[in-house]
Design a protein around this motif. Structure first.
Motif, PDB file in Angstrom:
ATOM      1  N   LEU A  29       0.702  -1.315  -0.124  1.00 54.88           N
ATOM      2  CA  LEU A  29      -0.012  -0.096   0.019  1.00 54.88           C
ATOM      3  C   LEU A  29       0.712   1.302  -0.016  1.00 54.88           C
ATOM      4  O   LEU A  29       0.309   2.638  -0.207  1.00 54.88           O
ATOM      5  N   PHE A  30       2.148   1.092   0.048  1.00 54.47           N
ATOM      6  CA  PHE A  30       2.800   2.057   0.121  1.00 54.47           C
ATOM      7  C   PHE A  30       3.475   2.546  -1.191  1.00 54.47           C
ATOM      8  O   PHE A  30       4.418   1.681  -1.858  1.00 54.47           O
ATOM      9  N   PRO A  31       3.195   3.650  -1.810  1.00 56.18           N
ATOM     10  CA  PRO A  31       3.922   3.892  -3.149  1.00 56.18           C
ATOM     11  C   PRO A  31       5.104   4.281  -3.201  1.00 56.18           C
ATOM     12  O   PRO A  31       5.457   4.670  -2.166  1.00 56.18           O
ATOM     13  N   SER A  32       5.930   4.152  -4.216  1.00 59.90           N
ATOM     14  CA  SER A  32       7.113   4.456  -4.259  1.00 59.90           C
ATOM     15  C   SER A  32       7.214   6.029  -4.604  1.00 59.90           C
ATOM     16  O   SER A  32       6.475   6.830  -4.734  1.00 59.90           O
ATOM     17  N   GLU A  33       8.683   6.727  -4.074  1.00 56.79           N
ATOM     18  CA  GLU A  33       8.747   8.090  -4.486  1.00 56.79           C
ATOM     19  C   GLU A  33       8.428   8.406  -5.913  1.00 56.79           C
ATOM     20  O   GLU A  33       7.974   9.609  -6.285  1.00 56.79           O
ATOM     21  N   ILE A  34       8.845   7.511  -6.919  1.00 55.04           N
ATOM     22  CA  ILE A  34       8.649   7.796  -8.109  1.00 55.04           C
ATOM     23  C   ILE A  34       7.053   7.839  -8.636  1.00 55.04           C
ATOM     24  O   ILE A  34       6.641   8.703  -9.295  1.00 55.04           O
ATOM     25  N   GLN A  35       6.280   6.980  -7.820  1.00 54.56           N
ATOM     26  CA  GLN A  35       4.697   6.907  -8.039  1.00 54.56           C
ATOM     27  C   GLN A  35       3.986   8.301  -7.628  1.00 54.56           C
ATOM     28  O   GLN A  35       3.389   8.690  -8.232  1.00 54.56           O
ATOM     29  N   VAL A  36       4.689   8.677  -6.248  1.00 50.55           N
ATOM     30  CA  VAL A  36       4.210   9.732  -5.658  1.00 50.55           C
ATOM     31  C   VAL A  36       4.716  11.025  -6.640  1.00 50.55           C
ATOM     32  O   VAL A  36       3.761  12.000  -6.645  1.00 50.55           O
ATOM     33  N   ALA A  37       5.674  11.134  -7.106  1.00 47.95           N
ATOM     34  CA  ALA A  37       6.086  12.346  -7.979  1.00 47.95           C
ATOM     35  C   ALA A  37       5.302  12.400  -9.219  1.00 47.95           C
ATOM     36  O   ALA A  37       4.643  13.457  -9.567  1.00 47.95           O
ATOM     37  N   PHE A  74       5.323  14.025   5.208  1.00 46.93           N
ATOM     38  CA  PHE A  74       4.420  15.158   4.816  1.00 46.93           C
ATOM     39  C   PHE A  74       5.511  16.542   4.480  1.00 46.93           C
ATOM     40  O   PHE A  74       4.891  17.169   3.444  1.00 46.93           O
ATOM     41  N   LEU A  75       6.413  16.633   4.906  1.00 44.17           N
ATOM     42  CA  LEU A  75       7.239  17.772   4.775  1.00 44.17           C
ATOM     43  C   LEU A  75       7.994  17.628   3.298  1.00 44.17           C
ATOM     44  O   LEU A  75       7.756  18.405   2.510  1.00 44.17           O
ATOM     45  N   ASN A  76       8.205  16.432   2.981  1.00 43.02           N
ATOM     46  CA  ASN A  76       8.873  15.901   1.639  1.00 43.02           C
ATOM     47  C   ASN A  76       7.592  16.316   0.545  1.00 43.02           C
ATOM     48  O   ASN A  76       8.132  16.690  -0.367  1.00 43.02           O
ATOM     49  N   VAL A  77       6.470  15.911   0.822  1.00 42.19           N
ATOM     50  CA  VAL A  77       5.441  16.048  -0.039  1.00 42.19           C
ATOM     51  C   VAL A  77       5.123  17.612  -0.360  1.00 42.19           C
ATOM     52  O   VAL A  77       4.893  18.073  -1.280  1.00 42.19           O
ATOM     53  N   LEU A  78       5.291  18.306   0.934  1.00 42.97           N
ATOM     54  CA  LEU A  78       4.932  19.853   0.621  1.00 42.97           C
ATOM     55  C   LEU A  78       6.033  20.291   0.045  1.00 42.97           C
ATOM     56  O   LEU A  78       5.871  21.285  -0.947  1.00 42.97           O
ATOM     57  N   LEU A  79       7.132  20.032   0.030  1.00 46.01           N
ATOM     58  CA  LEU A  79       8.250  20.583  -0.776  1.00 46.01           C
ATOM     59  C   LEU A  79       8.446  20.038  -1.997  1.00 46.01           C
ATOM     60  O   LEU A  79       8.609  20.765  -2.954  1.00 46.01           O
ATOM     61  N   ALA A 138      11.016  13.395  -7.337  1.00 46.36           N
ATOM     62  CA  ALA A 138      11.221  12.060  -6.708  1.00 46.36           C
ATOM     63  C   ALA A 138      12.549  12.264  -5.813  1.00 46.36           C
ATOM     64  O   ALA A 138      12.430  11.430  -4.695  1.00 46.36           O
ATOM     65  N   ALA A 139      13.483  12.964  -6.033  1.00 48.20           N
ATOM     66  CA  ALA A 139      14.695  13.015  -5.027  1.00 48.20           C
ATOM     67  C   ALA A 139      14.287  13.862  -3.820  1.00 48.20           C
ATOM     68  O   ALA A 139      14.608  13.418  -2.681  1.00 48.20           O
ATOM     69  N   VAL A 140      13.500  14.768  -4.171  1.00 48.67           N
ATOM     70  CA  VAL A 140      12.965  15.613  -2.830  1.00 48.67           C
ATOM     71  C   VAL A 140      12.235  14.554  -1.820  1.00 48.67           C
ATOM     72  O   VAL A 140      12.190  14.460  -0.709  1.00 48.67           O
ATOM     73  N   LEU A 141      11.138  13.859  -2.523  1.00 45.76           N
ATOM     74  CA  LEU A 141      10.463  12.779  -1.812  1.00 45.76           C
ATOM     75  C   LEU A 141      11.270  11.548  -1.139  1.00 45.76           C
ATOM     76  O   LEU A 141      10.769  10.967   0.000  1.00 45.76           O
TER      77      LEU A 141
END
Length: 285
Positions: free
Chosen positions: A165-173, A210-215, A230-233
Motif C-alpha cells: 500500500l506504500f507507493p514509491s517516491e517515483i509513483q508519488v512524484a 509530509f514535509l517531503n510532499v509539501l516541498l 522524486a529526489a525531494v520525496l
C-alpha cells in the motif's frame, strides 16, 4: 496572530478512529475537541469518519455540547453513498460536512467509476469539497482527467497495514505532477504521520514524509522535473528539508497549500512533535 505557519495550517485531518490509531468514537471526538482548543489548533483539520459512523459522531457531538463538529466523511458504499451523507449533514445541527472522500472501485478503467462518482457529487454537493481517491493502477490518469473536468480534488493513499500500500517516491512524484498539470488539488492519507521520510523500525515499511510532499509540491510548481520531485520525496535529511521550508515566502506557502490541501493522520501528536523538533512550529503543551 497565528502561531502555526501558513505552510502547516489545517494540514492534518484528524483520522484518529482509523487504523492503526483505532480510538473509540467518544475518545476520538473528545481528543479532537481538545486539539481544536489548543495553542496549535490551526494545525488541525476536520474530524474524519466514515458515513457508517456519521450519525454516531453527530450524537457524540451533541452530547458534549461544544457546538457543531466539522467532519470529512469517507464514503464506504461507492457513489450511491454520497448523497445520504451530504443530506444528513445538511439537516444536522451537530455536524458540518466539510468534505466527502470516495475511493474508486478497482476496475480496469477507473474513469468509468470516476464518472459515476463525479455525477453523484454534481447532484448533491454545494459548499462541500469532494476528494476522489484514484489509486495508481487501472488507467488512473484517465480517472484523474474526469476528476479535473468536474472540478473536484484527488486523494492519494500513501500507506497502510501492508507494504504493497506504500507507493514509491517515483509513483508519488508522478501523481503530484499529474495533479498539477491538470490543476487538481489533492490530499494524502495513511502511512504519513511523520514529517520526514523514514523506514519504520517495527515493520520495515518505507513511510513518506509530509514535509517531503509539501516541498515536492512546491518544487513542481517552480518547474522541477518529475525526477527532481522524486529526489525531494526520497530525502531523509530533516534539517535540510526544514531549512527549505523556512525559506519559503508566505505567498509560496499559501500557493503550495492550495494544491496539497491536507493529509489524514490517526495521530495529531506525531506530526506536531516532528514540526516542533524541526523548529518549524512553536512548542505547545
Amino acid at each position: 496572530m497565528s502561531t502555526v505557519p501558513a505552510l502547516f495550517r489545517h494540514l492534518v485531518d484528524d483520522a484518529s478512529m482509523f487504523p492503526p490509531g483505532d480510538l473509540p468514537l467518544a475518545e476520538a471526538v473528545a481528543a479532537h475537541r481538545a486539539h481544536r482548543r489548543s495553542p496549535y489548533a490551526e494545525l488541525v483539520g476536520p474530524f474524519v469518519c466514515t458515513d457508517e459512523d456519521l450519525v454516531k459522531v453527530a450524537a457524540e457531538a451533541a452530547r458534549d455540547g461544544a457546538g457543531p463538529l466539522e467532519v470529512a466523511v469517507v464514503i464506504t458504499g461507492g457513489a450511491g453513498g454520497i448523497e445520504p451523507a451530504v443530506r444528513y449533514g445538511d439537516r444536522s445541527h451537530d455536524v458540518e460536512v466539510k468534505a466527502i472522500e470516495v475511493r474508486l472501485r478497482n476496475e480496469d478503467d477507473l474513469s468509468r467509476n470516476a464518472l459515476r462518482v463525479v455525477r453523484a457529487c454534481d447532484d448533491c454537493l454545494d459548499e462541500e469539497t469532494a476528494y476522489v481517491e484514484v489509486g495508481l493502477d487501472g488507467a488512473w490518469e484517465r480517472a484523474l482527467d474526469v476528476v479535473a473536468d468536474a472540478g473536484y480534488a484527488a486523494k492519494l493513499r500513501t500507506g497502510g497495514l501492508d507494504a504493497a500500500l506504500f507507493p514509491s517516491e517515483i509513483q508519488v512524484a508522478a501523481f503530484i505532477t499529474a495533479c498539477l498539470d491538470r490543476e487538481v488539488a489533492f490530499k494524502c492519507t495513511a502511512g504519513m504521520h511523520n514529517a520526514v521520510r523514514h523506514t519504520a523500525a517495527d515493520t520495515g515499511f518505507e513511510h513518506h514524509g509530509f514535509l517531503n510532499v509539501l516541498l515536492a509540491t512546491r518544487a513542481s510548481l517552480d518547474g522541477a522535473s518529475q525526477d527532481e520531485l522524486a529526489a525531494v520525496l526520497a530525502s531523509r535529511d530533516g534539517d535540510a528539508l526544514a531549512g527549505q521550508a523556512r525559506e519559503l515566502t508566505e505567498d509560496q506557502a499559501v500557493s503550495t497549500r492550495r494544491w496539497f490541501t491536507s493529509f489524514g493522520s490517526c495521530s495529531i501528536e506525531e506530526p506536531r512533535h516532528d514540526l516542533t523538533a524541526l523548529n518549524l512550529l512553536e512548542g505547545a503543551s
